[in-house]
Design a protein around this motif. Structure first.
Motif, PDB file in Angstrom:
ATOM      1  N   VAL A  69     -86.863  -1.394  97.950  1.00  0.00           N
ATOM      2  CA  VAL A  69     -85.457  -1.753  98.069  1.00  0.00           C
ATOM      3  C   VAL A  69     -84.782  -1.745  96.684  1.00  0.00           C
ATOM      4  O   VAL A  69     -85.395  -2.143  95.687  1.00  0.00           O
ATOM      5  N   ASP A  70     -83.569  -1.212  96.639  1.00  0.00           N
ATOM      6  CA  ASP A  70     -82.760  -1.156  95.416  1.00  0.00           C
ATOM      7  C   ASP A  70     -83.167  -0.072  94.424  1.00  0.00           C
ATOM      8  O   ASP A  70     -82.588   0.021  93.357  1.00  0.00           O
ATOM      9  N   HIS A  71     -84.163   0.730  94.748  1.00  0.00           N
ATOM     10  CA  HIS A  71     -84.548   1.761  93.789  1.00  0.00           C
ATOM     11  C   HIS A  71     -83.626   2.984  93.846  1.00  0.00           C
ATOM     12  O   HIS A  71     -83.712   3.856  93.003  1.00  0.00           O
ATOM     13  N   GLY A  72     -82.727   3.013  94.854  1.00  0.00           N
ATOM     14  CA  GLY A  72     -81.689   4.042  94.838  1.00  0.00           C
ATOM     15  C   GLY A  72     -81.741   5.042  95.969  1.00  0.00           C
ATOM     16  O   GLY A  72     -81.190   6.133  95.863  1.00  0.00           O
ATOM     17  N   GLN A  85     -76.032  -3.563 100.798  1.00  0.00           N
ATOM     18  CA  GLN A  85     -76.721  -2.533 100.045  1.00  0.00           C
ATOM     19  C   GLN A  85     -78.101  -2.283 100.642  1.00  0.00           C
ATOM     20  O   GLN A  85     -79.074  -2.103  99.950  1.00  0.00           O
ATOM     21  N   ASN A 132     -85.835   7.745  89.460  1.00  0.00           N
ATOM     22  CA  ASN A 132     -84.385   7.514  89.376  1.00  0.00           C
ATOM     23  C   ASN A 132     -84.061   6.520  88.253  1.00  0.00           C
ATOM     24  O   ASN A 132     -84.954   5.882  87.701  1.00  0.00           O
ATOM     25  N   LYS A 133     -82.800   6.403  87.974  1.00  0.00           N
ATOM     26  CA  LYS A 133     -82.272   5.414  87.010  1.00  0.00           C
ATOM     27  C   LYS A 133     -82.810   5.647  85.595  1.00  0.00           C
ATOM     28  O   LYS A 133     -83.096   4.682  84.855  1.00  0.00           O
ATOM     29  N   ASP A 141     -81.163   6.559  83.223  1.00  0.00           N
ATOM     30  CA  ASP A 141     -80.167   5.970  82.311  1.00  0.00           C
ATOM     31  C   ASP A 141     -80.573   4.580  81.838  1.00  0.00           C
ATOM     32  O   ASP A 141     -80.290   4.184  80.710  1.00  0.00           O
ATOM     33  N   ARG A 142     -81.252   3.838  82.701  1.00  0.00           N
ATOM     34  CA  ARG A 142     -81.632   2.470  82.319  1.00  0.00           C
ATOM     35  C   ARG A 142     -82.646   2.467  81.172  1.00  0.00           C
ATOM     36  O   ARG A 142     -82.692   1.523  80.380  1.00  0.00           O
ATOM     37  N   SER A 170     -79.194   8.871  90.032  1.00  0.00           N
ATOM     38  CA  SER A 170     -78.404   9.151  91.235  1.00  0.00           C
ATOM     39  C   SER A 170     -76.999   8.603  91.082  1.00  0.00           C
ATOM     40  O   SER A 170     -76.051   9.161  91.603  1.00  0.00           O
ATOM     41  N   LYS A 171     -76.891   7.503  90.360  1.00  0.00           N
ATOM     42  CA  LYS A 171     -75.570   6.912  90.199  1.00  0.00           C
ATOM     43  C   LYS A 171     -74.669   7.878  89.425  1.00  0.00           C
ATOM     44  O   LYS A 171     -73.509   8.039  89.748  1.00  0.00           O
TER      45      LYS A 171
HETATM   46  P1  GDP Z   1     -81.578   1.409  98.031  1.00  0.00           P
HETATM   47  O1  GDP Z   1     -81.729  -0.044  98.337  1.00  0.00           O
HETATM   48  O2  GDP Z   1     -82.881   2.016  97.632  1.00  0.00           O
HETATM   49  O3  GDP Z   1     -80.844   2.198  99.061  1.00  0.00           O
HETATM   50  O4  GDP Z   1     -80.721   1.464  96.669  1.00  0.00           O
HETATM   51  P2  GDP Z   1     -79.183   1.788  96.437  1.00  0.00           P
HETATM   52  O5  GDP Z   1     -78.940   3.242  96.489  1.00  0.00           O
HETATM   53  O6  GDP Z   1     -78.345   0.921  97.277  1.00  0.00           O
HETATM   54  O7  GDP Z   1     -79.091   1.359  94.915  1.00  0.00           O
HETATM   55  C1  GDP Z   1     -79.370   0.052  94.495  1.00  0.00           C
HETATM   56  C2  GDP Z   1     -78.586  -0.272  93.262  1.00  0.00           C
HETATM   57  O8  GDP Z   1     -79.012   0.555  92.199  1.00  0.00           O
HETATM   58  C3  GDP Z   1     -77.098  -0.019  93.430  1.00  0.00           C
HETATM   59  O9  GDP Z   1     -76.408  -1.052  92.762  1.00  0.00           O
HETATM   60  C4  GDP Z   1     -76.875   1.304  92.739  1.00  0.00           C
HETATM   61  O10 GDP Z   1     -75.578   1.439  92.204  1.00  0.00           O
HETATM   62  C5  GDP Z   1     -77.905   1.247  91.632  1.00  0.00           C
HETATM   63  N1  GDP Z   1     -78.320   2.586  91.218  1.00  0.00           N
HETATM   64  C6  GDP Z   1     -78.633   3.633  92.004  1.00  0.00           C
HETATM   65  N2  GDP Z   1     -78.962   4.711  91.258  1.00  0.00           N
HETATM   66  C7  GDP Z   1     -78.845   4.313  89.977  1.00  0.00           C
HETATM   67  C8  GDP Z   1     -79.058   4.973  88.730  1.00  0.00           C
HETATM   68  O11 GDP Z   1     -79.389   6.152  88.658  1.00  0.00           O
HETATM   69  N3  GDP Z   1     -78.858   4.223  87.609  1.00  0.00           N
HETATM   70  C9  GDP Z   1     -78.500   2.929  87.656  1.00  0.00           C
HETATM   71  N4  GDP Z   1     -78.336   2.287  86.488  1.00  0.00           N
HETATM   72  N5  GDP Z   1     -78.275   2.291  88.799  1.00  0.00           N
HETATM   73  C10 GDP Z   1     -78.451   2.965  89.954  1.00  0.00           C
END
Ligand code: GDP
Length: 730
Positions: free
Chosen positions: A29-32, A68, A147-148, A150-151, A204-205
């Motif tokens: 969860v939250d990984h994007g 989310q 993913n992410k 950028d972090r 992805s963001k």
């Molecule tokens: P899911 O729970 O796996 O569906 O995750 P989400 O797509 O809802 O993303 C969870 C959070 O991570 C959200 O606040 C997104 O904006 C953030 N997020 C997604 N991709 C990225 C990324 O590439 N970089 C950063 N810094 N945040 C991201």
């Protein structure tokens, strides 16, 4: 409803199986996952690209956007051209939240491959592992998207060199899991690597991503990513490294088309005769073979009714087809065949094998059903659920006139999510809704209210189970007319058998011989395995061990009903029973059928079972949840404090630089105010989730008071009955 020009184009491509891919995105969860899916949707012409990254299109329910979290596994067909060749992708969105893992497993049946999304900072987490393991179990081939990125630059401030070391550790972690969980012949084949483009990196963001081939072709790489973020200008990354190209090219290259995948997946997921025509048709993914579709998901369209979505393994499904619902044992007509394009369903009229149709008109199809043009086909394995509903609330409409509408909404919710269970309390008339955690129920009640009904809900109640801890019996109970005697023994049932029942691998609808064989394969004595006469889905069995008793066959329905009644209302507190083997030891019926009616035999059996259970050191089981807390390292102490103060246990703690993860377990009964307490203790810096783990005995010092309070709530006499109240003397 808007139409997309890509629908027609997608249909044209479908006739060539080499150009079809069925995949899903799996992630902690939250990984994007949602952000990534959304980007793919945008690129495939379903949304204007400027919306992607902001609007979360796949989460088309408003509620999901708020949380989310994807609740409904939405199915999307994408169209995309790669190196001049058009492809059609059936992308099934799988929920990341572990409370709904039943759905993830189900969706996996329809997929041939999975894009595993991992957060570059957090790396592989428990849900990554759980879902990847489940995927490998189904021979679903993984590719990795980190993913992410950028972090790593903005938060961890890693240099391009350090970034590469950091990322190769994540790749190694994923490959280690593949090594552990994949079957031997797939271990090497399924491993991911940068070199063959089965790993991609991106954000992805910010909507960029690349594979090694893309980096080479553009002569760009981590250095450019680093510089882009440090200079605050990433437009070149977005332009040169389109995220959808990175992901879809991995999918095209490494996830096989349906006819290739079915050759090795069918032997694993279908247990019927390998010499049959239907087997051969599925292995070949033959569109001219018999129609066979496994339903993975049912969504209820307020206008059109239930829509059954799943994988078509063989044949072609057309408007008007008559199909057998194998488990429901009925035949129904397909009203129309459609495909999901984002939130919209497009009527297409027909779809050939290898695709993911959405069928209208099947009123009794549920998730897990096998649809077929052949009447007596062996269905796909029953879907394994990993969770059981453990928390219940009473729901009532503010306006009593809304009750019928409320019931209808609840029934539809159960069709879509079988883990939400609706029952009516026969005594009080209350409508009860059970789910897999407090959060699960919170989401459900919000959904009800969004459909225009104001409701009042009770405080959540924990569902307990009754069980026994030793053997007891035989004991005897007489029928009310004293003319029939039922002798019962009870024994604790082993966890392996309970698991076979709970996961539906053995169930009431199966042939007795098949049940006996499975039980023997799991170590049961052949004689006992043959004697199974009833299976209670909560994890109990009824076994006939009588020898040469008269009138037994014709009395069995009544005795079985007595068994089921005792399993539904246990002797301690009228809770469901779990883990009891009830043995019919002996039976002395009256000669005259008028004296051995249902009204005589059912209560005799019920009383004998309850009496034996009371002698077998009965106790209550409570639901235990797994809990995972993560955040910056200074939450460690306070979060551990919260868990242990709530009768919880810490199982594991890991720390990676400044990030900490705690894994533990906690009784569900202690989680009602967890959100508040955790937020307070960690100043809101901890993120956590819970999922059902299993049942554990209620601590002995809490038992008497708990039993008393449940009995009081149910209006039962305060004292637990004595065995003698159920057992008769010879
Ligand atoms: P899911 O729970 O796996 O569906 O995750 P989400 O797509 O809802 O993303 C969870 C959070 O991570 C959200 O606040 C997104 O904006 C953030 N997020 C997604 N991709 C990225 C990324 O590439 N970089 C950063 N810094 N945040 C991201």
């Amino acid at each position: 409803m808007p139409r997309f020009k890509t629908t027609a184009e997608a249909l044209k491509v479908i006739s060539n199986k080499d150009q079809i891919r069925n995949f899903g995105i799996i992630a902690h969860v939250d990984h994007g996952k949602t952000t990534t899916s959304d980007s793919l949707l945008a690129a495939a012409g379903m949304l204007s690209p400027s919306v992607a990254g902001q609007a979360l299109a796949l989460d088309y329910m408003e509620l999901e956007q708020k949380r989310q979290m994807t609740i409904k596994a939405a199915n999307v067909t994408l169209y995309y051209e790669h190196e001049g060749k058009p492809y059609v992708f059936n992308m099934i969105d799988t929920p990341g939240h572990i409370d709904f893992t039943g759905k993830v497993t189900r969706s996996l049946r329809a997929l041939d491959g999975a894009v595993v999304v991992v957060d570059a900072v957090e790396g592989v987490m428990t849900q990554t592992e759980t879902v990847l393991r489940q995927a490998l179990d189904e021979r679903v081939r993984p590719v990795l998207y980190i993913n992410k990125i950028d972090r790593l630059i903005k938060e961890l401030r890693l240099t391009p060199e350090k970034m590469q070391t950091w990322l190769s550790n994540i790749i190694n972690d994923v490959n280690r899991l593949i090594d552990i969980y994949a079957e031997p012949e797939f271990k090497d084949k399924f491993k991911v690597s940068i070199v063959n483009d089965s790993v991609a990196f991106g954000s992805s963001k910010d909507r960029w991503g690349f594979t090694l081939s893309m980096a080479k072709a553009r002569n760009m790489g981590f250095k450019d990513v680093y510089e882009g973020y440090n200079s605050g200008n990433i437009s070149e990354l977005v332009e040169k490294f389109p995220l959808h190209e990175a992901i879809l090219s991995m999918v095209i290259r490494h996830i096989p088309p349906p006819h290739v995948a079915q050759k090795y997946r069918i032997p694993k997921i279908w247990k019927g005769d390998p010499n049959s025509d239907v087997y051969k048709a599925m292995i070949e993914c033959d569109e001219n073979g018999p129609t066979v579709m496994m339903v993975t998901n049912v969504v209820v369209d307020p206008q059109a009714g239930p829509v059954a979505v799943g994988r078509l393994f063989s044949g072609t499904v057309r408007d008007g087809d008559l199909l057998y619902l194998i488990n429901a044992k009925r035949q129904e007509r397909v009203q129309s065949v459609s495909m999901f394009m984002g939130p919209f369903r497009e009527i297409v009229g027909y779809l050939p094998a290898g695709n993911v149709p959405a069928l209208l008109g099947l009123q009794h199809a549920t998730a897990g059903e096998t649809l077929s043009s052949i009447k007596d086909m062996v269905p796909f394995e029953s879907i394994k659920y990993v969770s059981e509903p453990v928390v219940t609330i009473a729901v009532e409409p503010k306006n009593p006139r809304d009750l019928p509408k409320l019931i209808e909404i609840l029934q539809n919710m159960h069709i879509e999510d079988p883990n939400l269970v609706v029952t009516i309390n026969q005594e009080t008339g209350e409508t009860l809704l059970s789910g897999m955690g407090v959060l699960h129920l919170e989401i459900a009640t919000t959904l009800i209210q969004e459909q225009g009904i104001e409701i009042i809900t009770s405080k959540p109640l924990i569902n307990y189970r009754e069980t026994i801890t030793t053997k007891a019996g035989p004991v005897m109970a007489k029928s009310p007319n004293k003319h029939n005697k039922v002798y019962i023994r009870v024994e604790p049932l082993d966890e392996e058998t309970i698991n076979l029942i709970i996961t539906g691998q053995i169930n009431e609808n199966m042939d007795r011989k098949q049940i006996a064989k499975i039980l023997r394969d799991h170590g049961w004595d052949a004689d006992e395995a043959r004697g199974v006469v009833a299976i209670d889905e909560r994890g109990n069995v009824f076994v006939d061990q009588t020898k040469g008793v008269q009138f037994l066959q014709e009395s069995m329905d009544s005795l079985r009903a007595g068994f089921i009644d005792a399993m539904t209302n246990g002797p301690l507190a009228y809770e469901y029973v779990r883990g009891v083997k009830v043995i019919l030891h002996h039976f002395v019926p009256h000669e005259d059928p008028a004296h051995r009616t249902y009204a005589q035999l059912m209560p005799a059996a019920r009383r004998a079972v309850l009496g034996a259970m009371l002698l077998a050191k009965p106790t209550l089981l409570e639901p235990i949840l797994s809990i995972e807390v993560k955040g910056v390292a200074d939450i460690l102490g306070p979060a551990i404090g919260v868990i242990t103060s709530k009768r919880g246990k810490i199982i594991n703690m890991t720390q990676k630089d400044i990030f900490a993860v705690i894994q533990g377990e906690i009784p569900a009964a202690e989680t009602f105010d967890l959100a508040e307490v955790m937020r307070g203790a960690t100043a809101g810096k901890a993120v956590w989730n819970t999922s059902f783990k299993g049942w554990a005995p209620v601590p002995a010092n809490m038992l008497p008071q708990l039993i008393a309070s449940i009995r009081k709530r149910k209006g039962l006499p305060p004292e637990v009955p004595k065995p003698e109240e159920f057992i008769d003397e010879e």
